[in-house]
Design an enzyme around this catalytic site. Structure first.
Site, PDB file in Angstrom:
ATOM      1  N   HIS A  33      12.088   4.869  -9.951  1.00 62.39           N
ATOM      2  CA  HIS A  33      10.848   4.083 -10.009  1.00 62.39           C
ATOM      3  C   HIS A  33      10.545   3.465  -8.639  1.00 62.39           C
ATOM      4  CE1 HIS A  33      12.367   3.664 -14.296  1.00 62.39           C
ATOM      5  NE2 HIS A  33      11.151   4.120 -14.507  1.00 62.39           N
ATOM      6  N   ASP A 146       9.556  14.118 -14.605  1.00 57.09           N
ATOM      7  CA  ASP A 146       8.782  14.512 -15.787  1.00 57.09           C
ATOM      8  C   ASP A 146       7.680  15.458 -15.314  1.00 57.09           C
ATOM      9  OD1 ASP A 146       9.966  12.586 -17.891  1.00 57.09           O
ATOM     10  OD2 ASP A 146       9.538  11.308 -16.172  1.00 57.09           O
ATOM     11  N   LEU A 180      18.206  10.251 -12.051  1.00 50.96           N
ATOM     12  CA  LEU A 180      18.153   8.880 -12.563  1.00 50.96           C
ATOM     13  C   LEU A 180      17.188   8.821 -13.735  1.00 50.96           C
ATOM     14  CD1 LEU A 180      18.051   6.619  -9.371  1.00 50.96           C
ATOM     15  CD2 LEU A 180      20.002   7.439 -10.666  1.00 50.96           C
ATOM     16  N   SER A 181      17.582   8.070 -14.759  1.00 50.57           N
ATOM     17  CA  SER A 181      16.736   7.866 -15.935  1.00 50.57           C
ATOM     18  C   SER A 181      17.147   6.560 -16.587  1.00 50.57           C
ATOM     19  CB  SER A 181      16.942   9.019 -16.928  1.00 50.57           C
ATOM     20  OG  SER A 181      16.438   8.663 -18.205  1.00 50.57           O
ATOM     21  N   SER A 182      16.168   5.840 -17.126  1.00 51.40           N
ATOM     22  CA  SER A 182      16.499   4.609 -17.856  1.00 51.40           C
ATOM     23  C   SER A 182      17.452   4.922 -19.002  1.00 51.40           C
ATOM     24  CB  SER A 182      15.224   3.964 -18.405  1.00 51.40           C
ATOM     25  OG  SER A 182      14.300   3.759 -17.358  1.00 51.40           O
TER      26      SER A 182
END
Ligand code: AMP
Length: 294
Positions: A33, A146, A180-182
């Site tokens: 982000h 995405d 990376l991902s939440s």
């Protein structure tokens, strides 16, 4: 940094800025982000972010309730990164009483994530249309993590003349290759180790492609074979598709290919992708380097 909640507060805060870059997020922020914030800083006089876990893009039985949240930490990270304005709406600020509109993009959403998460892209497109309409950014920033979403949002923004330029930024990865991902926070230690197989399988596809492999089915098989070597990994799909239409390719030609996958590790569903044809040193250079132990 100004933090606003209602549409009226947002409209008032927006008047303080001219050229503005927007980063829409669902919060629980990470370096992926923040790379979008950095890109927006480089290209705009001011930067806005939104933090909203959008209920309409989750299907029944998905992780809406469990989705990780830490607003105070998110706001600290956004302030540190030089964000000027943050919209943290409540559900009723985004979807006021009587809300009855859904935005759908036909065709592009039939495949990949759209085929596996029914209604997902209608939820994404509707919320992004609301965000762009309410914030009126000059540019809006999305991650290639995405990849299908970025193309679908681009299509919608063009078709509906939403005014914002859609910018797409490279995937940010852990040293061992994991995107990376939440949702990575859901992984326990064993699953975290197993999750390396996603980037490893994409690396194998990139190697095969560099060695001259252009057959779509064989490239899918290369990826599937690496994934099959990890007993914890259950693929939803492995795709070698046209990067703009997502039609599965028999052969990779001049338009290159998007190699994408969704893999379940335990109850966690992870996405990753790579673009074949990226020039050396391009977006996915990090994937070609030997992974650091993690
Ligand atoms: P999310 O909060 O997961 O909805 O993501 C918000 C935006 O950050 C989306 O445009 C994502 O594609 C982007 N993003 C998420 N993870 C990454 C990553 N690892 N690298 C780059 N962008 C990302």
């Amino acid at each position: 940094m100004e933090v606003v909640t209602t549409r009226a507060e947002l409209a008032a805060a927006r008047t303080a800025h001219g050229e503005l870059g927007l980063i829409p997020t669902m919060g629980y922020l990470h370096a992926g982000h923040l790379s979008l914030v950095a890109a927006a800083r480089r290209e705009n006089a001011a930067v806005a972010a939104s933090v909203f876990v959008n209920p309409t893009q989750f299907g029944p039985g998905e992780d809406l309730q469990a989705y990780p949240r830490d607003l105070q930490r998110d706001l600290a990270l956004l302030a540190d990164a030089g964000t000027d304005l943050v919209w943290v709406p409540r559900t009723q600020d985004v979807y006021p009483a009587g809300f009855a509109t859904t935005v759908t993009v036909a065709g592009l959403t039939d495949r990949l994530e759209g085929a596996h998460r029914h209604g997902h892209f209608a939820g994404v497109c509707t919320v992004v249309a609301i965000l762009l309409g309410a914030v009126c950014p000059t540019r809006a920033y999305f991650g290639r993590k995405d990849a299908q979403q970025a193309v679908v949002v681009q299509r919608m923004a063009t078709d509906l003349a939403l005014g914002a330029q859609i910018r797409v930024a490279p995937i940010v990865r852990e040293p061992d290759g994991l995107a990376l991902s939440s949702r990575n926070v859901y992984l326990d230690a064993q699953q975290r180790r197993a999750s390396r197989v996603l980037s490893a399988s994409l690396r194998a596809a990139r190697r095969a492609y560099a060695d001259g492999e252009r057959d779509g089915e064989r490239l899918r098989a290369v990826v599937a074979e690496v994934l099959a070597g990890e007993p914890c990994a259950r693929p939803d799909y492995v795709s070698v598709a046209d990067p703009q239409t997502f039609a599965e390719l028999d052969r990779v030609a001049e338009r290159g290919a998007l190699v994408s996958l969704a893999v379940r590790i335990g109850r966690v569903r992870l996405l990753d992708n790579t673009v074949l044809d990226t020039p050396p040193g391009g977006d996915d250079a990090g994937l070609d380097a030997p992974p650091a132990a993690g």
